[in-house]
Design an enzyme around this catalytic site. Structure first.
Site, PDB file in Angstrom:
ATOM      1  N   GLY A   1       0.752  -1.244   0.000  1.00 51.32           N
ATOM      2  CA  GLY A   1       0.000   0.000   0.000  1.00 51.32           C
ATOM      3  C   GLY A   1       0.786   1.301   0.000  1.00 51.32           C
ATOM      4  N   GLY A   2       2.069   1.254  -0.282  1.00 50.14           N
ATOM      5  CA  GLY A   2       2.849   2.501  -0.320  1.00 50.14           C
ATOM      6  C   GLY A   2       2.280   3.478  -1.335  1.00 50.14           C
TER       7      GLY A   2
ATOM      8  CG  ASP B   1       3.860  -1.491  -8.128  1.00 49.45           C
ATOM      9  OD1 ASP B   1       4.801  -1.804  -8.874  1.00 49.45           O
ATOM     10  OD2 ASP B   1       4.001  -1.321  -6.892  1.00 49.45           O
TER      11      ASP B   1
ATOM     12  CB  CYS C   1      10.491  -2.807  -8.250  1.00 56.77           C
ATOM     13  SG  CYS C   1       9.799  -4.359  -7.673  1.00 56.77           S
TER      14      CYS C   1
HETATM   15  C1  LIG Z   1       5.107  -5.084  -6.389  1.00 56.69           C
HETATM   16  S1  LIG Z   1       3.947  -5.634  -5.234  1.00 56.69           S
HETATM   17  C2  LIG Z   1       2.963  -4.218  -5.074  1.00 56.69           C
HETATM   18  C3  LIG Z   1       3.512  -3.121  -4.192  1.00 56.69           C
HETATM   19  C4  LIG Z   1       2.490  -2.027  -3.932  1.00 56.69           C
HETATM   20  N1  LIG Z   1       1.960  -1.463  -5.143  1.00 56.69           N
HETATM   21  C5  LIG Z   1       3.046  -0.912  -3.068  1.00 56.69           C
HETATM   22  O1  LIG Z   1       3.385   0.143  -3.585  1.00 56.69           O
HETATM   23  O2  LIG Z   1       3.115  -1.097  -1.854  1.00 56.69           O
HETATM   24  C6  LIG Z   1       2.980  -6.667  -6.233  1.00 56.69           C
HETATM   25  C7  LIG Z   1       1.639  -7.095  -5.657  1.00 56.69           C
HETATM   26  O3  LIG Z   1       0.922  -7.743  -6.702  1.00 56.69           O
HETATM   27  C8  LIG Z   1       0.044  -8.657  -6.112  1.00 56.69           C
HETATM   28  N2  LIG Z   1      -0.411  -9.529  -7.218  1.00 56.69           N
HETATM   29  C9  LIG Z   1       0.283 -10.467  -7.908  1.00 56.69           C
HETATM   30  N3  LIG Z   1      -0.466 -10.989  -8.888  1.00 56.69           N
HETATM   31  C10 LIG Z   1      -1.666 -10.356  -8.830  1.00 56.69           C
HETATM   32  C11 LIG Z   1      -2.864 -10.450  -9.588  1.00 56.69           C
HETATM   33  N4  LIG Z   1      -2.990 -11.308 -10.602  1.00 56.69           N
HETATM   34  N5  LIG Z   1      -3.885  -9.667  -9.233  1.00 56.69           N
HETATM   35  C12 LIG Z   1      -3.799  -8.793  -8.192  1.00 56.69           C
HETATM   36  N6  LIG Z   1      -2.692  -8.667  -7.451  1.00 56.69           N
HETATM   37  C13 LIG Z   1      -1.643  -9.433  -7.770  1.00 56.69           C
HETATM   38  C14 LIG Z   1       0.866  -9.304  -5.039  1.00 56.69           C
HETATM   39  O4  LIG Z   1       0.024  -9.886  -4.062  1.00 56.69           O
HETATM   40  C15 LIG Z   1       1.654  -8.094  -4.519  1.00 56.69           C
HETATM   41  O5  LIG Z   1       1.003  -7.552  -3.398  1.00 56.69           O
END
Ligand SMILES: C[S@@+](CC[C@H](N)C(=O)[O-])C[C@H]1O[C@@H](n2cnc3c(N)ncnc32)[C@H](O)[C@@H]1O
Length: 454
Positions: free
Chosen positions: A268-269, A326, A379
């Site tokens: 959630g950032g 993201d 990232c």
């Molecule tokens: C890079 S992290 C996100 C970081 C977040 N945007 C932040 O700024 O804190 C990627 C996220 O994608 C989620 N994720 C992976 N595949 C997904 C999908 N098919 N649908 C929704 N979320 C997904 C993961 O659970 C993870 O929380």
């Protein structure tokens, strides 16, 4: 006459050698990564939650963290040094032997801790290991040799050739050239600073925290100790977020009342940035557990969002004024903070992740209203997860155009904008300070691009 038997004298439990508990916990976490492929952050959380970690104070915890992190930061050098001194290779079924030796070598070679104490503690740990105990003499011999040859081992260590896996080195040289690949690998060797995004008033918080203020408003602290003990944590004045990770949400240009979908939102950032700008945010993630963390983070910050557990590739909602995607990625841009990624990821992950990113961006593009904005970011340092994904979307969707990033949107960091107006941050890019100078410490690798639907 029989004399009354005296009760057996109670033997005091043997004193544990000082420092052994921290070494045990560090080896346990590293073992969890090496043998079970658990991400290090999760392995450390688990190791700290175990009763064997009870009583560790914050200094011990800091030591555990430092040992485990440097073990993976320098894993190429450490594993080569150990392999070269095990003439008959690694024994099978040796319990935590490999993790104990790797963490001990890390301390001797890179943490400047007294070698004799480190070796003694490691041998004690091996002796106490259910499966590894018979290898205590081997552990002793190998670690003494490493301690004796530490200077030679360090001199032969090179960030790009020894501490970067072959497949990543080859890709980075192909994508960015050898000089840049070398700078990226060098940036991975240093302990990164702590970066914070403040809800408001960065000047005030920079002063209270004794932090450097970056040109984007991010605050940077070196050697801060536990973030939760810092001023402003409890009252929700800031959240932890790398300087580069704070850039993509700025490209959304969120305003009060704007409807924004944050896809793949947890922890959630970026949701917090969008909500702090006054947008009405729908935060979507497929992981309910990670969304619980997002909800707790927003509650601490006094911010709110609609939270939806859903697969972002099929999420039914919108249309939105803006969508931020993201996407899940190889995370090779985060090696400064998560050096275990280099050990855990495989080259084949890049292809499967880029297939997933393609599905996600296609669906995200359909959620944006005509005239609205789509920001895509990862990232990752791999162009197949960044530049190529956006180029392919633009080719499939003629209704979308690239909206170039302007330097003033990212604190004047012109070096981060490529020839087409996309954001490409590398870990060797030191950010600018509010005063226009350069702040050491690099930033995470990130890609971001802003597209407008016609
Ligand atoms: C890079 S992290 C996100 C970081 C977040 N945007 C932040 O700024 O804190 C990627 C996220 O994608 C989620 N994720 C992976 N595949 C997904 C999908 N098919 N649908 C929704 N979320 C997904 C993961 O659970 C993870 O929380």
């Amino acid at each position: 006459m029989t004399r009354p038997r005296r009760p057996p004298a109670r033997r005091a439990a043997p004193e544990k050698p000082p420092g052994i508990q921290a070494r045990f916990v560090a080896a346990r976490a590293v073992d969890d990564v090496l043998r079970h492929r658990t991400p290090l952050t999760e392995a450390l959380d688990r190791a700290f939650a175990d009763p064997t970690a009870e009583g560790l104070d914050s200094r011990d915890r800091g030591l555990v963290h430092a040992i485990a992190t440097v073990t993976f930061r320098r894993y190429g050098t450490i594993s080569a040094a150990l392999d070269a001194r095990l003439s008959r290779g690694w024994p099978d079924n040796a319990g935590r032997l490999q993790a104990i030796l790797a963490t001990a070598a890390a301390q001797v070679l890179f943490l400047d801790l007294p070698a004799h104490a480190v070796v003694d503690l490691a041998v004690t740990l091996v002796s106490g290991d259910r499966f590894g105990s018979r290898y205590a003499p081997l552990a002793n011999a190998v670690l003494r040799r490493i301690a004796g040859e530490a200077d030679v081992i360090r001199a032969a260590s090179d960030p790009l050739t020894t501490d970067t896996p072959d497949w990543l080195r080859a890709r980075w040289i192909a994508a960015w050239g050898e000089t840049t690949a070398r700078a990226v690998a060098a940036a991975h060797q240093a302990e990164p600073p702590l970066d914070l995004t403040v809800r408001a008033d960065p000047g005030l918080w920079a002063e209270r925290l004794g932090a450097a203020r970056l040109s984007t408003g991010t605050l940077r602290l070196t050697d801060p100790g536990l973030p939760t003990a810092l001023p402003g944590f409890a009252e929700g004045a800031w959240w932890v977020q790398d300087a580069a990770a704070a850039l993509p949400a700025r490209l959304v240009r969120a305003r009060p009342g704007m409807r924004v979908a944050d896809l793949c939102a947890a922890p959630g950032g970026k949701t917090a940035q969008l909500a702090a700008a006054g947008a009405h945010v729908t935060a979507v993630d497929k992981s309910a557990g990670r969304l619980d963390r997002l909800a707790a983070n927003l509650a601490r910050l006094g911010l709110s969002a609609d939270i939806k557990v859903a697969d972002a590739a099929t999420f039914d909602g919108g249309p939105f004024d803006a969508v931020l995607l993201d996407a899940p990625c190889s995370a090779t841009g985060t090696l400064r903070r998560h050096p275990d990624v280099a050990f855990l990821k495989r080259e084949t992950d890049v292809a499967s992740l880029s297939a997933l990113q393609t599905r996600l961006i296609d669906h995200a593009a359909g959620l944006v209203r005509p005239g609205g904005t789509l920001v895509y970011c990862t990232c990752s340092l791999e162009p197949e997860e960044g530049e190529r994904i956006v180029e392919a979307l633009l080719a499939r969707r003629p209704d979308y155009t690239l909206d170039p990033v302007r330097a003033d949107e990212i604190g004047g960091q012109t070096a981060l904008i490529d020839g087409q107006g996309r954001l490409r941050v590398l870990p060797c890019h030191d950010p600018l300070t509010a005063g226009g100078g350069t702040q050491a410490g690099g930033q995470d690798g990130f890609f971001a691009a802003r597209l407008i639907r016609g």
